[in-house]
Every structure is written in C-alpha cells, then in structure tokens.
Design a protein around this motif. Structure first.
Motif, PDB file in Angstrom:
ATOM      1  N   PHE A  99      83.159 -15.573 122.074  1.00 63.99           N
ATOM      2  CA  PHE A  99      83.709 -15.655 121.005  1.00 63.99           C
ATOM      3  C   PHE A  99      83.792 -14.733 119.650  1.00 63.99           C
ATOM      4  CE2 PHE A  99      82.002 -19.962 122.475  1.00 63.99           C
ATOM      5  CZ  PHE A  99      83.729 -20.195 122.830  1.00 63.99           C
ATOM      6  N   ILE A 100      83.716 -13.337 120.245  1.00 63.96           N
ATOM      7  CA  ILE A 100      83.839 -12.727 118.989  1.00 63.96           C
ATOM      8  C   ILE A 100      84.978 -11.929 119.192  1.00 63.96           C
ATOM      9  CG2 ILE A 100      81.314 -11.911 117.615  1.00 63.96           C
ATOM     10  CD1 ILE A 100      81.755  -9.664 119.936  1.00 63.96           C
ATOM     11  N   TYR A 101      85.535 -11.732 120.366  1.00 62.79           N
ATOM     12  CA  TYR A 101      87.099 -11.271 121.112  1.00 62.79           C
ATOM     13  C   TYR A 101      87.783 -12.623 120.103  1.00 62.79           C
ATOM     14  CZ  TYR A 101      90.666  -9.639 123.878  1.00 62.79           C
ATOM     15  OH  TYR A 101      91.239  -9.222 124.072  1.00 62.79           O
ATOM     16  N   GLY A 102      87.649 -13.885 120.569  1.00 61.29           N
ATOM     17  CA  GLY A 102      89.029 -15.049 119.762  1.00 61.29           C
ATOM     18  C   GLY A 102      89.346 -14.556 118.337  1.00 61.29           C
ATOM     19  N   THR A 103      87.869 -14.463 117.241  1.00 59.68           N
ATOM     20  CA  THR A 103      87.981 -14.582 115.934  1.00 59.68           C
ATOM     21  C   THR A 103      89.258 -12.565 115.752  1.00 59.68           C
ATOM     22  OG1 THR A 103      85.925 -15.467 115.992  1.00 59.68           O
ATOM     23  CG2 THR A 103      86.527 -14.424 113.710  1.00 59.68           C
ATOM     24  N   ALA A 161      78.519 -15.552 116.303  1.00 61.34           N
ATOM     25  CA  ALA A 161      80.536 -14.621 116.353  1.00 61.34           C
ATOM     26  C   ALA A 161      81.165 -15.131 114.870  1.00 61.34           C
ATOM     27  CB  ALA A 161      80.469 -15.103 117.232  1.00 61.34           C
ATOM     28  N   THR A 162      80.631 -15.936 114.308  1.00 63.64           N
ATOM     29  CA  THR A 162      81.753 -16.471 112.886  1.00 63.64           C
ATOM     30  C   THR A 162      80.909 -15.615 111.840  1.00 63.64           C
ATOM     31  OG1 THR A 162      82.616 -18.194 114.360  1.00 63.64           O
ATOM     32  CG2 THR A 162      82.732 -18.547 111.852  1.00 63.64           C
ATOM     33  N   ALA A 163      79.647 -16.150 112.114  1.00 71.49           N
ATOM     34  CA  ALA A 163      78.786 -15.910 110.890  1.00 71.49           C
ATOM     35  C   ALA A 163      78.692 -14.312 111.334  1.00 71.49           C
ATOM     36  CB  ALA A 163      77.605 -16.185 110.550  1.00 71.49           C
ATOM     37  N   ILE A 164      78.975 -13.390 111.520  1.00 69.90           N
ATOM     38  CA  ILE A 164      79.290 -12.281 111.808  1.00 69.90           C
ATOM     39  C   ILE A 164      80.516 -11.953 111.341  1.00 69.90           C
ATOM     40  CG2 ILE A 164      79.302  -9.811 113.215  1.00 69.90           C
ATOM     41  CD1 ILE A 164      76.546 -10.969 112.928  1.00 69.90           C
ATOM     42  N   PHE A 165      81.929 -12.227 111.205  1.00 72.83           N
ATOM     43  CA  PHE A 165      83.005 -11.998 111.139  1.00 72.83           C
ATOM     44  C   PHE A 165      82.788 -12.086 109.909  1.00 72.83           C
ATOM     45  CE2 PHE A 165      84.289 -11.102 115.212  1.00 72.83           C
ATOM     46  CZ  PHE A 165      85.732 -10.109 114.935  1.00 72.83           C
ATOM     47  N   LEU A 200      86.979 -19.739 108.213  1.00 77.46           N
ATOM     48  CA  LEU A 200      85.656 -19.314 108.569  1.00 77.46           C
ATOM     49  C   LEU A 200      84.338 -19.877 108.884  1.00 77.46           C
ATOM     50  CD1 LEU A 200      85.453 -15.593 108.683  1.00 77.46           C
ATOM     51  CD2 LEU A 200      85.986 -16.891 110.154  1.00 77.46           C
ATOM     52  N   TRP A 201      84.240 -20.714 107.519  1.00 78.89           N
ATOM     53  CA  TRP A 201      82.899 -21.025 107.620  1.00 78.89           C
ATOM     54  C   TRP A 201      83.312 -22.980 108.112  1.00 78.89           C
ATOM     55  CZ3 TRP A 201      78.038 -20.957 106.121  1.00 78.89           C
ATOM     56  CH2 TRP A 201      77.752 -19.701 105.305  1.00 78.89           C
ATOM     57  N   VAL A 202      84.761 -23.003 107.958  1.00 76.12           N
ATOM     58  CA  VAL A 202      84.979 -24.380 108.711  1.00 76.12           C
ATOM     59  C   VAL A 202      84.152 -24.554 110.465  1.00 76.12           C
ATOM     60  CG1 VAL A 202      86.835 -26.297 109.335  1.00 76.12           C
ATOM     61  CG2 VAL A 202      86.898 -25.142 107.524  1.00 76.12           C
ATOM     62  N   GLY A 203      84.514 -23.390 110.782  1.00 77.38           N
ATOM     63  CA  GLY A 203      83.917 -22.907 112.235  1.00 77.38           C
ATOM     64  C   GLY A 203      82.154 -23.232 112.215  1.00 77.38           C
ATOM     65  N   VAL A 204      81.853 -22.148 110.952  1.00 74.47           N
ATOM     66  CA  VAL A 204      79.766 -22.107 111.436  1.00 74.47           C
ATOM     67  C   VAL A 204      79.708 -23.646 110.753  1.00 74.47           C
ATOM     68  CG1 VAL A 204      78.223 -21.113 110.194  1.00 74.47           C
ATOM     69  CG2 VAL A 204      80.373 -19.934 110.238  1.00 74.47           C
ATOM     70  N   LEU A 205      80.367 -24.237 109.891  1.00 83.08           N
ATOM     71  CA  LEU A 205      79.410 -25.720 109.490  1.00 83.08           C
ATOM     72  C   LEU A 205      79.590 -26.811 110.948  1.00 83.08           C
ATOM     73  CD1 LEU A 205      80.555 -26.273 106.183  1.00 83.08           C
ATOM     74  CD2 LEU A 205      78.094 -25.124 107.265  1.00 83.08           C
ATOM     75  N   ALA A 206      81.437 -26.854 111.543  1.00 81.42           N
ATOM     76  CA  ALA A 206      81.284 -27.920 112.462  1.00 81.42           C
ATOM     77  C   ALA A 206      80.345 -27.669 113.180  1.00 81.42           C
ATOM     78  CB  ALA A 206      82.646 -27.180 113.033  1.00 81.42           C
ATOM     79  N   ASN A 207      80.173 -25.561 113.780  1.00 82.39           N
ATOM     80  CA  ASN A 207      79.257 -25.616 114.893  1.00 82.39           C
ATOM     81  C   ASN A 207      77.747 -25.954 114.630  1.00 82.39           C
ATOM     82  OD1 ASN A 207      80.716 -24.254 117.410  1.00 82.39           O
ATOM     83  ND2 ASN A 207      81.651 -23.464 115.650  1.00 82.39           N
ATOM     84  N   LEU A 208      77.281 -25.772 113.325  1.00 86.59           N
ATOM     85  CA  LEU A 208      76.234 -26.748 113.166  1.00 86.59           C
ATOM     86  C   LEU A 208      76.254 -27.761 113.061  1.00 86.59           C
ATOM     87  CD1 LEU A 208      75.265 -24.364 109.225  1.00 86.59           C
ATOM     88  CD2 LEU A 208      74.551 -24.161 111.765  1.00 86.59           C
ATOM     89  N   ILE A 223      90.270 -30.149 105.200  1.00 86.19           N
ATOM     90  CA  ILE A 223      90.326 -29.260 106.022  1.00 86.19           C
ATOM     91  C   ILE A 223      89.048 -29.279 106.802  1.00 86.19           C
ATOM     92  CG2 ILE A 223      89.686 -27.194 106.605  1.00 86.19           C
ATOM     93  CD1 ILE A 223      92.851 -26.536 104.902  1.00 86.19           C
ATOM     94  N   PHE A 224      87.710 -29.592 105.731  1.00 84.30           N
ATOM     95  CA  PHE A 224      86.256 -28.791 106.537  1.00 84.30           C
ATOM     96  C   PHE A 224      86.752 -30.788 106.435  1.00 84.30           C
ATOM     97  CE2 PHE A 224      86.106 -25.230 103.832  1.00 84.30           C
ATOM     98  CZ  PHE A 224      84.912 -24.669 104.276  1.00 84.30           C
ATOM     99  N   PHE A 225      86.197 -31.844 106.031  1.00 85.67           N
ATOM    100  CA  PHE A 225      85.803 -33.192 106.562  1.00 85.67           C
ATOM    101  C   PHE A 225      86.499 -33.569 107.857  1.00 85.67           C
ATOM    102  CE2 PHE A 225      87.515 -37.774 106.857  1.00 85.67           C
ATOM    103  CZ  PHE A 225      86.414 -37.737 107.541  1.00 85.67           C
ATOM    104  N   PHE A 226      88.048 -33.207 108.546  1.00 86.16           N
ATOM    105  CA  PHE A 226      87.827 -33.610 109.124  1.00 86.16           C
ATOM    106  C   PHE A 226      87.595 -32.030 110.922  1.00 86.16           C
ATOM    107  CE2 PHE A 226      91.952 -36.179 107.548  1.00 86.16           C
ATOM    108  CZ  PHE A 226      91.996 -36.681 108.553  1.00 86.16           C
ATOM    109  N   GLY A 227      87.396 -30.819 110.246  1.00 90.85           N
ATOM    110  CA  GLY A 227      87.382 -30.162 111.644  1.00 90.85           C
ATOM    111  C   GLY A 227      86.037 -30.107 111.425  1.00 90.85           C
ATOM    112  N   ILE A 228      84.625 -30.353 110.591  1.00 89.28           N
ATOM    113  CA  ILE A 228      83.213 -30.920 111.095  1.00 89.28           C
ATOM    114  C   ILE A 228      83.431 -32.063 111.945  1.00 89.28           C
ATOM    115  CG2 ILE A 228      80.811 -31.514 109.708  1.00 89.28           C
ATOM    116  CD1 ILE A 228      81.926 -29.250 107.348  1.00 89.28           C
ATOM    117  N   VAL A 229      84.303 -33.443 111.630  1.00 88.57           N
ATOM    118  CA  VAL A 229      84.092 -34.221 112.487  1.00 88.57           C
ATOM    119  C   VAL A 229      84.615 -34.824 113.182  1.00 88.57           C
ATOM    120  CG1 VAL A 229      84.777 -37.063 112.042  1.00 88.57           C
ATOM    121  CG2 VAL A 229      83.971 -35.587 109.753  1.00 88.57           C
TER     122      VAL A 229
END
Length: 461
Positions: free
Chosen positions: A41-45, A179-183, A287-295, A343-349
């Motif tokens: 996934f770091i490649y995708g980012t 991967a997202t957190a590293i970026f 990037l934080w949207v991805g982090v929180l959604a994956n959490l 964005i955060f709401f729909f991304g996480i849900v």
C-alpha cells in the motif's frame, strides 16, 4: 458478546484431528499480512501523491497522475500469474513455503523501489524499472492472502472459521494503517524534499519489514490438514488439473465476487488522487481519513466474521456490498464539495464499517468453496483475477468519468455496478457456514479423506 477465541465447541461437537491452534495461526496470518500489505500500500499512496511528478514529469499533470495510477494497477496484472504458480506450490508442497517466499519477494521489490533513479536522471528507464518492481510485488501478493487464509481456516474449529480467517484481512488493514501513517509526516514535507528523497523513506523501511516477517513466518509449522494429506498420500500431484476439473464453477464465482475489492482501490487510490490533485484539498487530512477508517475496520472485521459464523456468510457479505454501492456516492460527493465533516463521516462509515462486512466474510466464504487439496490454488486464482480487475478500477473509472471536478459521479456509478456484480455472485452461491471443515468442497459421492473424522457443526444434523 462474542465467544472467547479459545472457547471449546458447543456440546456434542468435537474438534477434528486436522484442527490445530487457531489463535496462533490467526496471529501469524495477521502479522504476516500486516507486514506484507504495508509494502503493497505504500506504493499506492506514492502513486497517488508523488510518482506522476517523479517518473512522468513530461506529461500533463492529469495525464501524469493517470500514468502513475496505471503503474499501481500493473501490480494486479501479475497477481493472477503469482496465483497460478504459488497456488500450485502451496497445494503441492505446503502452505508455509508460499508464505515465506511471498513476504521475502515483496520486501526486496519494495526496498528497491526506494532506490530507483528518477526520470530526470535516466529517462524512460526509470518508469520501466518501476513497472518491473511493481510486477514483482504483484507476483508476491498473488499467493499471500490465499496462503494465509488456507493456513488459518485449516487450523480453526468449524464453528469459528469466519472469525479466525477474518484476521487475515484484519492484518491487511493494519498494514494499510501503517503505510498511510508513515506517509503523514512525509506528505507534510516541503515539495522539493518530498520529491527528491522524502518519498523514498517508506520504501527503505521495508527492509525492516522483510526481516521481521521472514523470521515470524519461517518459524510457523505447516498446517495439520496438509500434513495429514501428505501422510495419507492424498496430496494432488497436479492441483491445477484437479481444480479446473472439479471446481471450475467455484473459481469463476470467486473471481466475479472478488471485484468487491474495487471499493478498496477506489477509496485508497482514486479518491485520494481526486481530492488532492483535482479538488486541491490538503493531503494530510485525506490521509487521516484512511487511517481512521482502517482503525475502525480493525474492530469491525472480526465482529463481522463472528456474525457470519452465527447467521451465515451470505447475508453479511451481501449487506456490506449493497451498503458500499450506496455510500460511495456520499463519500465522493463530500470530497467534491470539500466538506471535511462529511468526508470523514462517509469515509469511516463506508470503508471502516460497511466494507468491513465483506472483508470479514470473504476469507472464509471463498476458501470454503474448495476442498483442502486445491484450496490455496482455488482461492488464489479466483481472487487474484477479480483483484486484477479491481486494481485497474481507479484507472478505468477515471478514464470513463474524466478528470474534472464533476467526475466523482461517474466513478461512483462504476463502483456501484461492480458492487452489484459481487452481490449477484454471492447470492447465487451456496451457504457454507454450517458445513463441517472436512466436507468443504466435496461433491456428491466423495468420501471424507482418510484420517479426518467427521465433525458435527451447530445448525447441521
């Protein structure tokens, strides 16, 4: 409340001889998948944020981004090749050999991406080398999840298979978070530092990832079910021949169902690129949207796996797919208007909770379609062909919808169609939640393999 992971089976249900240590197997699969998919996934980012400028600088910005996203998709082309080769190896010689090889190949290829010269230094050779290493990543990923799924499923008690196999996908979410957190700090660097050396750091860190993963997987024991088959002389010499003779319909069904992975690639790659490059939103909050959604997914995936053991695979899977079809419209629309709360709401849900219903179920649902003789190859080939389509979903959707600010609607429509394709494949499949492990994938008239006692399962007489 969920059952304790090591709780004994219900009264009257004995553990089969081929079942081993489910918690240990699930943990090994989780750790390996997390480390493996950090690399992937770091490649995708980087493709969404950097590669268009580093490897395709002579193209128009939109075209450069499209080319960079295409290199992300190229990895998915190699996945089916890896599935055929590594599927054969895993069903013929054992699951462990595949898992050690895949994580080693992924680590080496990813580290070398960080060492590549840029287009300004060596010209067209730079993107050629980039694509080559991406193909190596794809070959590795082609056998990774199927190997981890097969190992965990074959250790788990029949009444907890979806729960334990869900940790393979839970591990991929952890890898995506890492991967997202590293970026996050990398993306916040000044533009000149980001493009010159900053983007390389996450790839160099894969050396540590590879060493840790290799040590962990090299210490794993082979699955009891494979050892039992080997002892009884029941391992297929040509697993692929057996697979396409007896299970071709199951391979086709898994292939079609696996396009649900398009939700992940659209969310991870297209939406990030659209937000940053088209709507010109800040990289860091996206990037934080991805982090929180994956959490959120870390908790949701085993929850849905546990529910699938109780109510069946199909209701959970179909519900998750339909939910993603609807919620993708809300997520991309919220990006188009630049509303961070939405964005955060729909991304996480959508990705953290609803898409996790599909991720929590498919490791068991796909693997349960096949007998142990062809489980790794059947799961690998079916999923990786479907994932190949999903890998190009960001490129295909972007090409169809265009590159303007209103392109989000067309991309959401494409995603919804792919979700409905998945629903059709899952709905017409057989429910496997209450089939004993030793009877999975068996056809009428087949016998239970020698050494594997029949196991009763709740809900089945």
């Amino acid at each position: 409340m969920t059952d304790h992971p090591d709780a004994p089976p219900p009264a009257g249900q004995a553990l089969s001889p081929h079942q081993g240590q489910p918690r240990k197997a699930a943990l090994a699969a989780w750790i390996g998948s997390a480390l493996e998919y950090y690399d992937f996934f770091i490649y995708g980012t980087a493709a969404a944020l950097v590669f268009g400028k580093v490897f395709f600088p002579d193209s128009e910005p939109a075209a450069g981004t499209l080319l960079a996203l295409a290199t992300f998709g190229v990895g998915y082309l190699a996945r089916p090749v890896g599935a055929f080769v590594l599927g054969h190896v895993g069903d013929r010689f054992g699951r462990k050999k595949v898992l050690v090889f895949t994580v080693s190949l992924m680590g080496v290829a990813t580290f070398l991406v960080g060492c590549l010269p840029t287009y300004s230094q060596v010209g067209v050779l730079a993107p050629v080398l980039l694509v080559t290493l991406r193909l190596m990543q794809g070959l590795s990923a082609g056998g990774e999840q199927a190997g981890a799924n097969s190992m965990t499923l074959e250790h788990a008690p029949s009444h907890r298979r979806a729960y334990y196999t869900s940790f393979t996908l839970n591990g991929t979410q952890a890898g995506q978070i890492l991967a997202t957190a590293i970026f996050l700090p990398i993306a916040a660097m000044p533009e000149d530092q980001l493009l010159s050396w900053g983007w390389r750091v996450p790839f160099w860190l894969s050396a540590l990832v590879m060493i840790a993963a290799y040590v962990i997987r090299n210490r794993l024991a082979e699955t009891p079910v494979f050892e039992e088959q080997a002892a009884q002389g029941e391992v297929a010499e040509m697993p692929l021949a057996v697979l396409f003779r007896d299970h071709w319909r199951d391979v086709l069904r898994v292939m079609v169902a696996a396009v649900i992975a398009s939700v992940s690639t659209i969310f991870t790659v297209y939406a990030l690129s659209y937000a940053v490059n088209t709507i010109e939103l800040s990289k860091t909050p996206m990037l934080w949207v991805g982090v929180l959604a994956n959490l959120a997914a870390l908790a949701a995936i085993p929850f849905w796996g546990n529910m699938a053991d109780r109510v069946g695979r199909k209701p959970i899977f179909i519900g998750g797919s339909l939910g993603c079809a609807v919620l993708m419209f809300g997520y991309l629309w919220s990006i188009s208007i630049g509303n961070w709360g939405l964005i955060f709401f729909f991304g996480i849900v959508m990705f953290g909770l609803v898409h996790s219903a599909t991720s929590g179920v498919w490791p068991a649902f796909y693997g349960e379609m096949f007998s142990a003789r062809v489980r790794l190859s059947g799961t690998a080939i079916g999923t990786q062909i479907g994932f190949a389509i999903a890998g190009f979903a960001p490129t295909i959707a972007g090409a169809i919808a265009g590159s303007g600010k209103d392109a989000w609607f067309g991309v959401a429509v494409v995603t919804a169609v792919l979700c409905l394709v998945n629903v059709a494949a899952v709905a017409t499949g057989r429910e496997t939640a209450h089939v004993p492990t030793e009877e999975l994938g068996m056809k009428p008239g087949d016998r239970v393999p020698a050494g594997m006692a029949r196991e009763s399962v709740p809900g089945r007489s």
